[in-house]
Design a protein around this motif. Structure first.
Motif, PDB file in Angstrom:
ATOM      1  N   THR A 131       0.830  -1.205   0.000  1.00 21.38           N
ATOM      2  CA  THR A 131       0.000   0.000   0.000  1.00 21.38           C
ATOM      3  C   THR A 131       0.861   1.251   0.000  1.00 21.38           C
ATOM      4  O   THR A 131       0.558   2.229  -0.697  1.00 21.38           O
ATOM      5  N   LEU A 132       1.943   1.239   0.775  1.00 23.21           N
ATOM      6  CA  LEU A 132       2.846   2.385   0.810  1.00 23.21           C
ATOM      7  C   LEU A 132       3.491   2.604  -0.552  1.00 23.21           C
ATOM      8  O   LEU A 132       3.669   3.750  -1.003  1.00 23.21           O
ATOM      9  N   LYS A 133       3.829   1.523  -1.230  1.00 18.43           N
ATOM     10  CA  LYS A 133       4.403   1.639  -2.568  1.00 18.43           C
ATOM     11  C   LYS A 133       3.381   2.216  -3.541  1.00 18.43           C
ATOM     12  O   LYS A 133       3.723   3.057  -4.384  1.00 18.43           O
ATOM     13  N   CYS A 134       2.140   1.786  -3.404  1.00 15.83           N
ATOM     14  CA  CYS A 134       1.079   2.343  -4.257  1.00 15.83           C
ATOM     15  C   CYS A 134       0.894   3.830  -3.997  1.00 15.83           C
ATOM     16  O   CYS A 134       0.710   4.625  -4.934  1.00 15.83           O
ATOM     17  N   ILE A 135       0.933   4.224  -2.718  1.00 22.14           N
ATOM     18  CA  ILE A 135       0.794   5.648  -2.377  1.00 22.14           C
ATOM     19  C   ILE A 135       1.942   6.443  -2.966  1.00 22.14           C
ATOM     20  O   ILE A 135       1.749   7.547  -3.509  1.00 22.14           O
ATOM     21  N   THR A 140       1.418   7.019  -6.528  1.00 26.06           N
ATOM     22  CA  THR A 140       0.270   7.889  -6.792  1.00 26.06           C
ATOM     23  C   THR A 140       0.603   9.358  -6.535  1.00 26.06           C
ATOM     24  O   THR A 140      -0.086  10.242  -7.041  1.00 26.06           O
ATOM     25  N   LEU A 141       1.659   9.612  -5.763  1.00 27.54           N
ATOM     26  CA  LEU A 141       1.981  10.984  -5.363  1.00 27.54           C
ATOM     27  C   LEU A 141       2.183  11.946  -6.534  1.00 27.54           C
ATOM     28  O   LEU A 141       1.755  13.100  -6.443  1.00 27.54           O
ATOM     29  N   PRO A 142       2.859  11.559  -7.647  1.00 30.35           N
ATOM     30  CA  PRO A 142       3.020  12.546  -8.746  1.00 30.35           C
ATOM     31  C   PRO A 142       1.697  13.083  -9.274  1.00 30.35           C
ATOM     32  O   PRO A 142       1.566  14.288  -9.524  1.00 30.35           O
ATOM     33  N   GLU A 143       0.702  12.208  -9.447  1.00 25.08           N
ATOM     34  CA  GLU A 143      -0.602  12.668  -9.930  1.00 25.08           C
ATOM     35  C   GLU A 143      -1.291  13.549  -8.891  1.00 25.08           C
ATOM     36  O   GLU A 143      -1.926  14.552  -9.229  1.00 25.08           O
ATOM     37  N   ILE A 144      -1.156  13.166  -7.605  1.00 23.09           N
ATOM     38  CA  ILE A 144      -1.741  13.990  -6.549  1.00 23.09           C
ATOM     39  C   ILE A 144      -1.048  15.343  -6.483  1.00 23.09           C
ATOM     40  O   ILE A 144      -1.679  16.388  -6.287  1.00 23.09           O
ATOM     41  N   ARG A 166      -6.167   3.004  -7.494  1.00 21.89           N
ATOM     42  CA  ARG A 166      -6.778   1.743  -7.887  1.00 21.89           C
ATOM     43  C   ARG A 166      -5.917   1.025  -8.912  1.00 21.89           C
ATOM     44  O   ARG A 166      -5.737  -0.198  -8.857  1.00 21.89           O
ATOM     45  N   GLY A 167      -5.329   1.775  -9.848  1.00 28.68           N
ATOM     46  CA  GLY A 167      -4.466   1.155 -10.849  1.00 28.68           C
ATOM     47  C   GLY A 167      -3.208   0.552 -10.254  1.00 28.68           C
ATOM     48  O   GLY A 167      -2.829  -0.580 -10.578  1.00 28.68           O
ATOM     49  N   TYR A 168      -2.573   1.292  -9.355  1.00 25.63           N
ATOM     50  CA  TYR A 168      -1.356   0.770  -8.738  1.00 25.63           C
ATOM     51  C   TYR A 168      -1.660  -0.368  -7.772  1.00 25.63           C
ATOM     52  O   TYR A 168      -0.871  -1.307  -7.636  1.00 25.63           O
ATOM     53  N   LEU A 169      -2.808  -0.301  -7.091  1.00 24.63           N
ATOM     54  CA  LEU A 169      -3.190  -1.397  -6.215  1.00 24.63           C
ATOM     55  C   LEU A 169      -3.478  -2.653  -7.034  1.00 24.63           C
ATOM     56  O   LEU A 169      -3.167  -3.769  -6.614  1.00 24.63           O
ATOM     57  N   LEU A 170      -4.045  -2.467  -8.219  1.00 23.18           N
ATOM     58  CA  LEU A 170      -4.279  -3.595  -9.110  1.00 23.18           C
ATOM     59  C   LEU A 170      -2.964  -4.256  -9.505  1.00 23.18           C
ATOM     60  O   LEU A 170      -2.854  -5.487  -9.553  1.00 23.18           O
ATOM     61  N   VAL A 194      -7.747  10.570   3.652  1.00 19.02           N
ATOM     62  CA  VAL A 194      -9.210  10.490   3.564  1.00 19.02           C
ATOM     63  C   VAL A 194      -9.641  10.158   2.142  1.00 19.02           C
ATOM     64  O   VAL A 194     -10.572   9.376   1.923  1.00 19.02           O
ATOM     65  N   ASN A 195      -8.954  10.714   1.135  1.00 20.00           N
ATOM     66  CA  ASN A 195      -9.293  10.397  -0.250  1.00 20.00           C
ATOM     67  C   ASN A 195      -8.979   8.944  -0.591  1.00 20.00           C
ATOM     68  O   ASN A 195      -9.729   8.296  -1.332  1.00 20.00           O
ATOM     69  N   LEU A 196      -7.872   8.432  -0.065  1.00 17.30           N
ATOM     70  CA  LEU A 196      -7.571   7.015  -0.263  1.00 17.30           C
ATOM     71  C   LEU A 196      -8.627   6.137   0.394  1.00 17.30           C
ATOM     72  O   LEU A 196      -9.039   5.109  -0.156  1.00 17.30           O
ATOM     73  N   PHE A 197      -9.052   6.550   1.573  1.00 17.06           N
ATOM     74  CA  PHE A 197     -10.093   5.810   2.286  1.00 17.06           C
ATOM     75  C   PHE A 197     -11.384   5.805   1.476  1.00 17.06           C
ATOM     76  O   PHE A 197     -12.029   4.766   1.320  1.00 17.06           O
ATOM     77  N   VAL A 198     -11.758   6.944   0.933  1.00 15.13           N
ATOM     78  CA  VAL A 198     -12.977   7.030   0.108  1.00 15.13           C
ATOM     79  C   VAL A 198     -12.826   6.167  -1.136  1.00 15.13           C
ATOM     80  O   VAL A 198     -13.775   5.493  -1.566  1.00 15.13           O
ATOM     81  N   ALA A 199     -11.622   6.146  -1.716  1.00 10.53           N
ATOM     82  CA  ALA A 199     -11.395   5.353  -2.930  1.00 10.53           C
ATOM     83  C   ALA A 199     -11.628   3.870  -2.672  1.00 10.53           C
ATOM     84  O   ALA A 199     -12.300   3.185  -3.460  1.00 10.53           O
TER      85      ALA A 199
END
Length: 741
Positions: free
Chosen positions: A212-216, A219-223, A322-326, A677-682
């Motif tokens: 999950t940390l790797k996925c986050i 995801t950081l560049p897009e965020i 979602r893509g990186y978690l996939l 919170v956004n990750l939680f909502v996702a």
């Protein structure tokens, strides 16, 4: 995690021993396998048969837990490996991590005081020097043993590739050095660097948290791109606001400038807080009272920023994460398939070793008795073991469905009775009775809301409770008689209902034994451990909680409830990362702001309250929210994460320290409220959409049954690609301790 079928796809992992369909010579499946400690070829001599079984057992357990199979496979290493991943060691390691994280509550500054309000807080208990340090060094020794064991099991080649283990060494070393410095100063060291290191031990112990940390991280560049757009939006409106609300000649018209746009930091802070809606409409009132046209500025700012950019950020986080978690789940599925294939290979080696004509064409096969021995030794849940052991005549594994046990067979007079009380309408009537009970309690509470405890007459409440508890007991008994014990307990809502019914019965018997039977104007003196009113109130609370039994019988409610239960299981990794972030920011907050806000004396406090600004930290009485100890720091960080009035805390610490303190609070807001919170909502959206799509054609019982199978892996099951035969063979060839020939 283990609920996905181990053997899926079109690959035939098992065949009948008498099957004469041989593979052609030179086929990719004509392979021989050996371990690094066994012979180079697939031959079983002496005790090697048990070694193959041990290897297969471990590989299956690796597949169940999505673990890598790149570890030593000799007999001694396999025994150590299974001990390392046993429940005793893993629970012990988890307990050690919990203990070392809990030390922050005990160490100086200690959280052992009944209040965190500096006006009333007594001097907290401080542990003697060496107490927490002694506990901590024991934990560090356990971590060192864990590191040494894990490093030995995977071997030097794999160790060099694992960055987490290298950082693990550095974390333990830095903690030991800082621990020694603390003892050398006789525990008078306030800045303990190892406090920031402790959350790492939680991270490295969870593979799902690391994924999950790797996925986050990915995801950081897009965020960051959306946050940059938010920053540009904020800066532009800040400059426009400073031009609109510049200081004028008339002091009466300078209210907006004086309160919110005095200078650049104040203007930025005001609009940043408005972005979170925490100071709306306060921020616009001075200007809006002068001219209603000024409201357009604030509406445009919050409309575009809050409702467009912030929701766009949620959409981007959902899509990218979602893509990186996939991708991460895809890697986990590859590990599972690889573990199953490796177990098949070593068991097929065993089968070929038993073949007297192994010099001829080798047919990949697994003996049924060997597979049953492996399944009997694998550590897994009982119903999964039953699923795999259950075989057809052609020895192909079948899928096991969770089913309720059969109803007991009674003689003719009881059969009609059983048919009636096992019907669904009995549950409907029970739900109606539970609703009536709750309505009676609500009515009595409304009638007695203005009465004190001494003025209340508990007689009617007790009579009503006795009647309904007897009905609940009768309903439970009749259902047990109709379904049998095993059948009754196979329904989760029956377990919930029955447990609360037993608790209600025990409490009611305790009330009668302590205060005797009720009668009008029944208000005996307090006896025993609890007063009468407290016991009656506890009974009523259990009755209200019992009303939740209706949830599984309403499809949409059952869907939402099962989604919430799944979130508890599937969001543990995300929750663990949140714990790490809370821990780090709390420690940093103590370092930066401990003792910054001091409460005035009682006389001075009463005088200054008359001149304080409305809505300020002091006027609102927010004194318990501070960074004076670890527990109060966690509560304050949570209050900021909720963002309601978070500008009050930022303003207070800005006044008591420096303007640079805003960097800390804004960083925490971005990390917690925006990112987490956004990750939680996702993940909530993904989980709910998965269940909703499968519930359209499902009954209520099917929705309940999906609770057994919903995992992160199954949520992405349709998007996951099964690894090909060539990929599995290539991965097996790259195993550092198994050699394919």
């Amino acid at each position: 995690m283990e609920s996905e079928t181990l053997l899926t796809g079109s690959i035939n992992y098992g065949s009948h021993p008498d099957n004469n369909d041989h593979l052609e010579k030179g086929s990719p499946k004509t392979r021989r396998l050996s371990s690094s400690v066994a012979a180079e070829y697939c031959c079983v001599e002496g005790g090697d048969e048990d070694l193959y079984l041990q290897q297969a057992v471990v590989f299956i357990e690796d597949a169940i837990q999505y673990r890598s199979i790149n570890h030593r496979v000799d007999a001694n290493s396999l025994r150590l490996y299974r001990w390392y991943y046993s429940r005793i060691w893993q629970w012990g390691l988890g307990l050690t991590i919990a203990v070392v994280l809990t030390l922050a509550f005990i160490e100086r500054p200690s959280s052992f005081s009944y209040t965190s309000d500096p006006r009333f807080r007594p001097p907290p208990w401080e542990p003697p020097c060496g107490l927490t340090e002694g506990v901590e060094i024991v934990c560090l020794v356990i971590f060192a043993i864990d590191l040494a064991t894990k490093s030995y099991l995977i071997g030097w080649e794999e160790f060099r590739k694992c960055k987490w283990l290298i950082v693990y060494i550095l974390a333990i070393s830095a903690s030991v050095i800082d621990w020694a410095l603390t003892l050398s100063t006789y525990c008078d060291q306030n800045l303990r660097v190892r406090r920031l290191i402790r959350p790492f031990f939680l991270l490295q112990n969870s593979s799902l948290m690391k994924k999950t940390l790797k996925c986050i991280k990915r995801t950081l560049p897009e965020i960051a791109s959306v946050i940059l757009l938010l920053a540009l939006h904020l800066c532009l409106f800040t400059m426009i606001g400073m031009l609109l609300f510049a200081k004028g000649e008339n002091p009466k018209h300078n209210g907006e400038w004086d309160a919110y746009f005095r200078d650049l930091p104040t203007s930025l802070s005001s609009l940043l807080v408005l972005l979170t809606t925490a100071n709306n409409p306060d921020v616009m009132i001075p200007a809006y009272s002068l001219n209603r046209g000024y409201s357009i500025f604030f509406i445009l700012f919050s409309g575009f920023g809050t409702y467009f950019l912030m929701n766009l950020l949620t959409a981007i986080v959902y899509n990218q994460f979602r893509g990186y978690l996939l991708m991460s789940v895809q890697a986990s599925i590859l590990r599972r398939r690889l573990g199953v294939r490796a177990a098949f290979e070593v068991m097929s080696c065993q089968g070929r070793g038993q073949d007297a004509t192994h010099s001829e064409e080798h047919v990949e096969r697994v003996r049924v008795d060997a597979s049953l021995q492996v399944m009997a030794r694998v550590q897994m849940k009982s119903y999964y073991r039953q699923a795999i052991i259950k075989v057809r005549k052609d020895y192909v594994f079948v899928v096991f469905l969770l089913q309720h046990p059969p109803k007991p067979e009674y003689n003719s007079p009881l059969q009609r009775f059983q048919l009636v009380f096992s019907h669904y309408y009995v549950t409907v009537v029970g739900n109606a009775v539970a609703l009536t009970n709750v309505m009676c309690i609500c009515t009595i509470l409304v009638l007695d809301s203005e009465k004190s405890i001494a003025e209340r007459d508990d007689y009617y409440m007790e009579v009503i409770n006795c009647f309904f508890i007897l009905y609940y007991l009768m309903e439970m008994s009749l259902k047990i008689l109709a379904f049998g014990w095993r059948g009754y307990l196979s329904y989760r809502n029956n377990i919930f209902d029955g447990l609360l019914t037993v608790c209600l019965l025990v409490l009611q018997i305790t009330i009668f034994a302590t205060y005797r039977l009720p009668f009008p104007k029944w208000n005996p003196a307090s006896r025993g451990l609890m007063p009468l009113w407290e016991m009656v109130r506890l009974v009523n609370m259990l009755i209200v909680v019992r009303f939740l039994r209706i949830i599984p019988d309403i499809k949409l409610m059952a869907l939402v409830a099962s989604t919430l239960v799944d979130l508890v299981k599937n969001l543990r990794a995300l929750a663990g990362i949140l714990v790490v972030v809370f821990y780090v920011f709390a420690v940093l907050g103590i370092w930066l702001f401990q003792g910054a806000i001091t409460a005035p004396g009682q006389m001075r406090y009463s005088l200054t309250m008359m001149y304080l600004k409305c809505g300020s930290y002091e006027q609102l009485g927010y004194w318990p929210n501070n960074f004076d100890d670890f527990a109060s720091s966690l509560v304050l960080l949570y209050n900021i994460m909720v963002v309601n009035n978070w500008q009050v805390f930022m303003d207070a610490y800005t006044r008591y320290t420096t303007e640079w303190s805003k960097v800390y609070f804004v960083s925490w807001w971005l990390t917690s409220s925006v990112m987490w919170v956004n990750l939680f909502v996702a993940l909530i959206l993904e989980n709910f959409i998965y269940k909703w799509d499968r519930s359209v054609m499902c009954s209520v019982g099917d929705v309940e049954r999906t609770g057994y199978e919903t995992t992160v892996q199954l949520m992405f099951r349709e998007q996951i690609q099964e690894p090909t035969e060539e990929e599995l063979v290539t991965q097996l060839h790259q195993h550092p301790h198994l050699h394919l020939s």
